[in-house]
Design a protein around this motif. Structure first.
Motif, mmCIF file in Angstrom:
data_model
loop_
_atom_site.group_PDB
_atom_site.id
_atom_site.type_symbol
_atom_site.label_atom_id
_atom_site.label_comp_id
_atom_site.label_asym_id
_atom_site.label_seq_id
_atom_site.Cartn_x
_atom_site.Cartn_y
_atom_site.Cartn_z
ATOM 1 N N VAL A 7 0.851 -1.191 0.000
ATOM 2 C CA VAL A 7 0.000 0.000 0.000
ATOM 3 C C VAL A 7 0.882 1.234 0.000
ATOM 4 O O VAL A 7 2.035 1.194 0.392
ATOM 5 C CB VAL A 7 -0.939 0.041 1.238
ATOM 6 C CG1 VAL A 7 -1.911 -1.104 1.205
ATOM 7 C CG2 VAL A 7 -0.157 0.052 2.516
ATOM 8 N N GLU A 8 0.313 2.306 -0.444
ATOM 9 C CA GLU A 8 1.043 3.568 -0.443
ATOM 10 C C GLU A 8 0.760 4.276 0.879
ATOM 11 O O GLU A 8 -0.387 4.575 1.210
ATOM 12 C CB GLU A 8 0.573 4.437 -1.613
ATOM 13 C CG GLU A 8 1.400 5.678 -1.786
ATOM 14 C CD GLU A 8 0.983 6.455 -3.020
ATOM 15 O OE1 GLU A 8 0.957 7.687 -2.929
ATOM 16 O OE2 GLU A 8 0.690 5.820 -4.051
ATOM 17 N N LEU A 9 1.802 4.504 1.661
ATOM 18 C CA LEU A 9 1.643 5.149 2.951
ATOM 19 C C LEU A 9 1.757 6.657 2.799
ATOM 20 O O LEU A 9 2.619 7.152 2.091
ATOM 21 C CB LEU A 9 2.692 4.644 3.943
ATOM 22 C CG LEU A 9 2.657 3.149 4.230
ATOM 23 C CD1 LEU A 9 3.794 2.761 5.155
ATOM 24 C CD2 LEU A 9 1.330 2.764 4.830
ATOM 25 N N GLY A 10 0.887 7.365 3.480
ATOM 26 C CA GLY A 10 0.906 8.820 3.415
ATOM 27 C C GLY A 10 0.933 9.398 4.819
ATOM 28 O O GLY A 10 1.221 8.721 5.796
ATOM 29 N N VAL A 11 0.596 10.653 4.912
ATOM 30 C CA VAL A 11 0.558 11.344 6.196
ATOM 31 C C VAL A 11 -0.719 10.953 6.925
ATOM 32 O O VAL A 11 -1.798 10.928 6.336
ATOM 33 C CB VAL A 11 0.602 12.878 5.983
ATOM 34 C CG1 VAL A 11 0.480 13.602 7.298
ATOM 35 C CG2 VAL A 11 1.869 13.271 5.250
#
Length: 92
Positions: A7-11
Motif C-alpha cells: 500500500v502507499e503510505l501517506g501522512v
C-alpha cells in the motif's frame, strides 16, 4: 527480486488524536490493574473470597484480560473513525 510496498503510505492526520486516546486508555487500564496489584499487596486475603463460584483473584484477572480486549476493540473503532474523517478531508 524486489517487491514494493503493498500500500502507499501517506501522512496520518489523525495520529495526534489516536495518540491522545491511547494515553487515556492506558491510564484507564492502569487504574484497574493498580487496583488488582494493591489488593494483592495490601489485603491479599481479599483475593480468596468467592465471586461467581471462583476466587476474586481469578475473576479479577480474567476481567482485566477481557477489559484489555474490549479497550483494544473500542480503540480500533474510534481510531478508524478519526482516520476516515480526517484523511478524507485531505482528499477534498
Amino acid at each position: 527480486m524486489h517487491h514494493g510496498p503493498a500500500v502507499e503510505l501517506g501522512v496520518d492526520h489523525a495520529s495526534k488524536k489516536k495518540a491522545r486516546l491511547g494515553v487515556w486508555f492506558f491510564f484507564l487500564y492502569f487504574i484497574f490493574y493498580a487496583g488488582f496489584v494493591a489488593i494483592g499487596v495490601f489485603n491479599y486475603e481479599l483475593l480468596s473470597i468467592k465471586v461467581f463460584g471462583q476466587n476474586l483473584a481469578i475473576v479479577y484477572g480474567i476481567g482485566l484480560i477481557i477489559f484489555a480486549v474490549v479497550l483494544g476493540l473500542i480503540y480500533n473503532i474510534i481510531c478508524t473513525r478519526y482516520e476516515n474523517k480526517l484523511n478524507i478531508e485531505e482528499k477534498l
